[in-house]
Design an enzyme around this catalytic site. Structure first.
Site, short mmCIF file in Angstrom:
data_model
loop_
_atom_site.label_atom_id
_atom_site.label_comp_id
_atom_site.label_asym_id
_atom_site.label_seq_id
_atom_site.Cartn_x
_atom_site.Cartn_y
_atom_site.Cartn_z
N CYS A 58 -19.10 1.06 7.98
CA CYS A 58 -18.41 0.39 9.08
C CYS A 58 -17.21 1.29 9.37
CB CYS A 58 -17.97 -1.01 8.65
SG CYS A 58 -16.89 -1.81 9.84
N CYS B 63 0.84 -1.20 0.00
CA CYS B 63 0.00 0.00 0.00
C CYS B 63 0.87 1.25 0.00
CB CYS B 63 -0.92 -0.01 1.21
SG CYS B 63 -2.04 1.40 1.24
N CYS C 210 -15.93 -10.26 5.70
CA CYS C 210 -15.32 -8.96 5.39
C CYS C 210 -14.06 -9.20 4.56
CB CYS C 210 -14.95 -8.24 6.67
SG CYS C 210 -16.31 -8.15 7.83
S1 SF4 Z 1 -3.98 1.00 7.00
FE1 SF4 Z 1 -4.83 0.64 4.96
S2 SF4 Z 1 -4.46 2.56 3.90
FE2 SF4 Z 1 -3.09 2.59 5.67
S3 SF4 Z 1 -1.16 1.73 4.91
FE3 SF4 Z 1 -2.34 0.04 5.75
S4 SF4 Z 1 -3.44 -0.84 4.03
FE4 SF4 Z 1 -2.76 1.20 3.41
#
Ligand code: SF4
Length: 405
Positions: A230, A92, A136
């Site tokens: 949610c 991410c 989920c």
């Molecule tokens: S919490 Fe979600 S948005 Fe934040 S780095 Fe992790 S996967 Fe990415």
């Protein structure tokens, strides 16, 4: 301070009446607690001062009042079992300081591709067979921009799990635009997870790549598409009790309260900036059970219709601590093999624990009022409440418990 008159116990139409005899400091006329207990409809314009006052009610009383409201709006015997699957792990681009899946954090989690529909469906089927009613699916993405084929695949996952397994579905895919929210709605999605994480004030110390308002906008788009939101957060990010108050202030003042409100307890992960900051910058700000219970009980009083979900980090809590969370207003847990990247308590262990404490699993799409258990009726004018028990209702509850044997 209470008079309890028990007319007949556990017989048809028996009632227990508890009449408040005198007001305590925290329950005086016009106090926020009084307001939370006597309002006919959920309130959406709380002030931080009001929430601060409720949050700081003596804990024993706070839990008692949260129980009252819980029993007014929900069947307090029911706990929803849901299972979470990471359908796209790692890589991410966001910089959430606590997250194992951010490509900026050196945690050893590798970026993977989106799972195929059949594998996800097989996991959902297993979850249903083991006792879960909500499935989920989480993906480590900033947003769905330019991910048309992934969106199509995820829509198919949602539709198959809904249609063929009759499970509730929830996905978390990062930020959404209106069209993407509509696509998920058309697939039959029950809820979309997008946490606000923490208070507005503390947020900027946790994430810099998207703002608190970006999050609120996605939540609004989801709600505008008639999908349940949610949304909740993570406790233990070095925040203070005032941050918990502010976090609840944001949630409780949404135009629509969250359909589901997850409360996660941070598991510090080696290689994340947060794990380091908890040892340095936030040293001495350790999250206590008391703060967790205050947050849950205050959430229950402010957002009486929401499902309050004890999420990641639950496996670190003793069963007795979890029971206190249930008593404070929690009515859902994640159960199964894993959370996204952290451990999770398994189905068998959880079902045994629920049975021990007298809980039954909630059915899918069946978040009900307290029709099959104690019915709490609060008389706002007289400041009294009545608890009704009937033989039939209890028989139903006990036969459900027996069926768990
Ligand atoms: S919490 Fe979600 S948005 Fe934040 S780095 Fe992790 S996967 Fe990415």
């Amino acid at each position: 301070m209470f008079r309890v008159t028990c007319k007949r116990y556990f017989s048809t139409s028996a009632t227990i009446r508890l009449a408040q005899q005198s007001a305590t400091d925290t329950f005086s006329n016009g106090s926020p607690l009084n307001l939370a207990l006597t309002t006919e409809v959920p309130i959406h314009n709380w002030t931080k001062d009001q929430i601060h006052e409720i949050y700081n009610t003596p804990l024993n009383s706070l839990i008692f009042y949260a129980q009252l409201i819980h029993r007014k709006y929900h069947n307090p015997s029911e706990i929803q079992l849901c299972t979470l699957l990471s359908i796209k792990t790692g890589g991410c681009t966001e910089d959430c300081k606590y997250c194992a899946q951010s490509s900026r954090n050196n945690t050893g989690v590798k970026a993977e591709k989106l799972l195929d529909v059949d594998s996800v469906f097989a996991k959902a089927k297993e979850a249903k067979e083991r006792g879960s009613t909500r499935f989920c699916m989480g993906s480590a993405w900033r947003d769905m921009h330019g991910r048309k084929s992934a969106m199509k695949k995820i829509g198919t996952m949602v539709k198959r799990i809904n249609d063929e397994l009759q499970m509730e579905t929830c996905v978390t895919l990062g930020m959404l635009d209106e069209g993407q929210a509509q696509t998920l709605k058309s697939a039959g999605l029950t809820a979309y997870n997008h946490n606000i994480d923490t208070s507005r004030e503390h947020y900027k110390d946790i994430i810099s790549t998207r703002t608190f308002d970006d999050r609120l906008e996605t939540i609004k788009r989801v709600q505008d598409a008639n999908i349940g939101a949610c949304t909740g957060g993570i406790l233990g990010l070095g925040e203070t009790d005032e941050d918990h108050v502010s976090f609840l202030y944001t949630l409780a003042n949404m135009d629509k309260h969250p359909e589901s409100l997850p409360i996660n307890r941070l598991i510090p992960i080696k290689g994340t900036p947060m794990a380091e900051e908890l040892r340095s910058k936030y040293k001495g700000r350790q999250l206590t059970l008391e703060s967790i219970l205050r947050t849950i009980a205050t959430a229950r009083l402010l957002m009486p219709e929401s499902i309050v979900r004890l999420a990641a980090g639950r496996y670190t809590m003793k069963e007795s601590e979890q029971l206190l969370c249930f008593m404070s207003g929690v009515n859902a847990i994640f159960t199964g093999e894993k959370m996204l990247t952290t451990m999770c308590t398994g189905w068998d262990e959880d079902i045994a624990m629920l049975k021990k404490w007298g809980f039954i699993p909630m059915k899918a799409f069946k978040k009900t009022g307290p029709k099959s258990h104690l019915q709490i009726k609060i008389d706002p004018a007289k400041k009294t409440f009545t608890v009704d028990l009937t033989e039939e209702e209890n028989s139903e509850r006990f036969s459900q418990l027996k069926a768990l044997n």
